[in-house]
Design a protein around this motif. Structure first.
Motif, PDB file in Angstrom:
ATOM      1  N   PHE A  97       0.854  -1.291  -0.626  1.00 42.34           N
ATOM      2  CA  PHE A  97      -0.069  -0.275  -0.102  1.00 42.34           C
ATOM      3  C   PHE A  97       1.200   1.073   0.112  1.00 42.34           C
ATOM      4  N   ARG A  98       0.343   1.806  -0.277  1.00 43.67           N
ATOM      5  CA  ARG A  98       0.983   3.579  -0.366  1.00 43.67           C
ATOM      6  C   ARG A  98       0.312   4.740   0.296  1.00 43.67           C
ATOM      7  N   PHE A  99       0.600   5.672   0.398  1.00 45.45           N
ATOM      8  CA  PHE A  99      -0.385   7.202   0.434  1.00 45.45           C
ATOM      9  C   PHE A  99       0.240   7.439  -0.845  1.00 45.45           C
ATOM     10  N   ASP A 100      -0.923   8.563  -0.757  1.00 43.97           N
ATOM     11  CA  ASP A 100      -1.679   8.577  -2.104  1.00 43.97           C
ATOM     12  C   ASP A 100      -2.340  10.236  -1.955  1.00 43.97           C
ATOM     13  N   MET A 101      -2.702  10.862  -3.441  1.00 47.99           N
ATOM     14  CA  MET A 101      -3.154  11.482  -3.658  1.00 47.99           C
ATOM     15  C   MET A 101      -4.250  10.790  -4.632  1.00 47.99           C
ATOM     16  N   ASP A 102      -5.947  10.839  -4.906  1.00 47.74           N
ATOM     17  CA  ASP A 102      -6.698  10.515  -6.282  1.00 47.74           C
ATOM     18  C   ASP A 102      -7.752  10.628  -6.481  1.00 47.74           C
ATOM     19  N   TYR A 103      -7.582  12.077  -7.399  1.00 50.03           N
ATOM     20  CA  TYR A 103      -8.665  12.643  -8.088  1.00 50.03           C
ATOM     21  C   TYR A 103      -8.667  13.815  -6.665  1.00 50.03           C
ATOM     22  N   GLY A 104      -7.608  14.356  -6.222  1.00 51.21           N
ATOM     23  CA  GLY A 104      -7.945  15.040  -5.500  1.00 51.21           C
ATOM     24  C   GLY A 104      -7.740  15.033  -4.082  1.00 51.21           C
ATOM     25  N   CYS A 115      -4.701   0.037  -1.445  1.00 52.08           N
ATOM     26  CA  CYS A 115      -4.579  -0.743  -1.667  1.00 52.08           C
ATOM     27  C   CYS A 115      -3.535  -2.108  -2.810  1.00 52.08           C
ATOM     28  N   TYR A 116      -2.416  -1.152  -3.151  1.00 50.16           N
ATOM     29  CA  TYR A 116      -2.108  -2.121  -4.262  1.00 50.16           C
ATOM     30  C   TYR A 116      -2.134  -3.628  -4.537  1.00 50.16           C
ATOM     31  N   GLU A 117      -1.999  -4.217  -3.708  1.00 46.71           N
ATOM     32  CA  GLU A 117      -1.901  -5.524  -3.445  1.00 46.71           C
ATOM     33  C   GLU A 117      -2.298  -6.827  -2.230  1.00 46.71           C
ATOM     34  N   MET A 118      -2.913  -7.245  -1.670  1.00 54.18           N
ATOM     35  CA  MET A 118      -2.465  -8.271  -1.268  1.00 54.18           C
ATOM     36  C   MET A 118      -3.690  -9.874  -0.746  1.00 54.18           C
ATOM     37  N   GLN A 119      -1.953 -10.582  -0.481  1.00 56.07           N
ATOM     38  CA  GLN A 119      -1.665 -11.892  -0.662  1.00 56.07           C
ATOM     39  C   GLN A 119      -1.857 -12.928   0.595  1.00 56.07           C
ATOM     40  N   ILE A 120      -2.849 -13.636   0.243  1.00 58.78           N
ATOM     41  CA  ILE A 120      -2.837 -14.490   0.949  1.00 58.78           C
ATOM     42  C   ILE A 120      -2.843 -15.842   0.558  1.00 58.78           C
ATOM     43  N   GLU A 121      -1.960 -16.916   1.623  1.00 56.84           N
ATOM     44  CA  GLU A 121      -1.722 -18.287   1.056  1.00 56.84           C
ATOM     45  C   GLU A 121      -2.740 -18.652   1.245  1.00 56.84           C
ATOM     46  N   LEU A 156      -6.931  10.822   6.431  1.00 57.27           N
ATOM     47  CA  LEU A 156      -6.793  10.278   5.192  1.00 57.27           C
ATOM     48  C   LEU A 156      -8.466  10.278   5.021  1.00 57.27           C
ATOM     49  N   GLU A 157      -9.169  10.388   3.445  1.00 54.49           N
ATOM     50  CA  GLU A 157     -10.478  10.121   3.266  1.00 54.49           C
ATOM     51  C   GLU A 157     -10.772   8.800   3.105  1.00 54.49           C
ATOM     52  N   LYS A 158     -10.399   8.112   2.526  1.00 54.08           N
ATOM     53  CA  LYS A 158     -10.879   6.680   1.804  1.00 54.08           C
ATOM     54  C   LYS A 158      -9.488   5.985   2.223  1.00 54.08           C
ATOM     55  N   VAL A 159      -9.718   4.391   1.855  1.00 56.33           N
ATOM     56  CA  VAL A 159      -9.291   3.756   1.680  1.00 56.33           C
ATOM     57  C   VAL A 159      -9.250   3.236  -0.115  1.00 56.33           C
ATOM     58  N   ILE A 160      -8.665   2.789  -1.392  1.00 54.12           N
ATOM     59  CA  ILE A 160      -9.246   2.777  -2.438  1.00 54.12           C
ATOM     60  C   ILE A 160      -7.738   1.508  -2.558  1.00 54.12           C
ATOM     61  N   LEU A 161      -8.477   0.373  -3.273  1.00 52.69           N
ATOM     62  CA  LEU A 161      -8.587  -0.772  -4.142  1.00 52.69           C
ATOM     63  C   LEU A 161      -8.945  -1.484  -5.462  1.00 52.69           C
ATOM     64  N   THR A 162      -7.562  -1.970  -6.435  1.00 52.07           N
ATOM     65  CA  THR A 162      -8.323  -2.586  -7.363  1.00 52.07           C
ATOM     66  C   THR A 162      -8.538  -4.017  -7.140  1.00 52.07           C
ATOM     67  N   VAL A 163      -9.607  -4.053  -7.616  1.00 50.84           N
ATOM     68  CA  VAL A 163      -9.914  -5.851  -7.843  1.00 50.84           C
ATOM     69  C   VAL A 163     -10.415  -6.216  -9.584  1.00 50.84           C
ATOM     70  N   LEU A 164      -9.494  -7.207  -9.999  1.00 50.00           N
ATOM     71  CA  LEU A 164      -9.982  -8.218 -11.060  1.00 50.00           C
ATOM     72  C   LEU A 164     -10.837  -8.220 -10.964  1.00 50.00           C
ATOM     73  N   ASN A 165     -11.785  -8.030 -12.026  1.00 46.78           N
ATOM     74  CA  ASN A 165     -13.324  -8.500 -12.380  1.00 46.78           C
ATOM     75  C   ASN A 165     -13.592  -9.967 -12.423  1.00 46.78           C
ATOM     76  N   ASN A 166     -12.602 -10.881 -12.838  1.00 53.28           N
ATOM     77  CA  ASN A 166     -12.801 -12.225 -12.875  1.00 53.28           C
ATOM     78  C   ASN A 166     -12.368 -12.932 -11.322  1.00 53.28           C
ATOM     79  N   ASN A 167     -12.109 -12.003 -10.693  1.00 54.86           N
ATOM     80  CA  ASN A 167     -11.804 -12.601  -8.886  1.00 54.86           C
ATOM     81  C   ASN A 167     -12.472 -12.483  -7.929  1.00 54.86           C
ATOM     82  N   ILE A 168     -13.908 -13.222  -7.662  1.00 61.46           N
ATOM     83  CA  ILE A 168     -15.214 -13.290  -7.387  1.00 61.46           C
ATOM     84  C   ILE A 168     -15.020 -13.443  -5.776  1.00 61.46           C
ATOM     85  N   ASN A 169     -13.828 -14.489  -5.699  1.00 59.56           N
ATOM     86  CA  ASN A 169     -13.812 -14.321  -4.403  1.00 59.56           C
ATOM     87  C   ASN A 169     -13.203 -12.538  -3.784  1.00 59.56           C
TER      88      ASN A 169
END
Length: 92
Positions: free
Chosen positions: A2-9, A15-21, A46-59
């Motif tokens: 993860f990193r602290f960032d500015m996103d559209y102001g 959260c860029y990546e989270m992997q759990i065995e 900070l205003e929010k936590v943001i993350l990206t999820v692939l459409n095919n990652n249903i879980n």
């Protein structure tokens, strides 16, 4: 990852990546890690936590929605036919 960032102001934690065995899933670890990020965001106002999820990652999509994440305004439009969605959770 993860990193602290500015996103559209908005000041955010992204959260860029989270992997759990596989053997350690469904034991509360993912929820604990996301709650920790949310608490960091609240602590630093900070205003929010943001993350990206692939459409095919249903879980993953189901997991994040269960813990309160919603489709972010910055998520690609349906017409863009992106292979991912951007989810967020407000922390203020």
């Amino acid at each position: 990852m993860f990193r602290f960032d500015m996103d559209y102001g908005n000041s955010v934690i992204y959260c860029y990546e989270m992997q759990i065995e596989t053997a350690y899933r469904r034991k509360g670890l993912g929820k604990f890690m996301m709650e920790t990020l949310e608490n960091c965001a609240k602590h630093w106002q900070l205003e929010k936590v943001i993350l990206t999820v692939l459409n095919n990652n249903i879980n993953a999509m189901s997991f994040f929605k269960t813990i309160g994440y919603i489709l972010d305004d910055s998520s690609p439009d349906v017409l863009e036919k992106a292979e991912y969605k951007i989810l967020s959770k407000c922390t203020l």
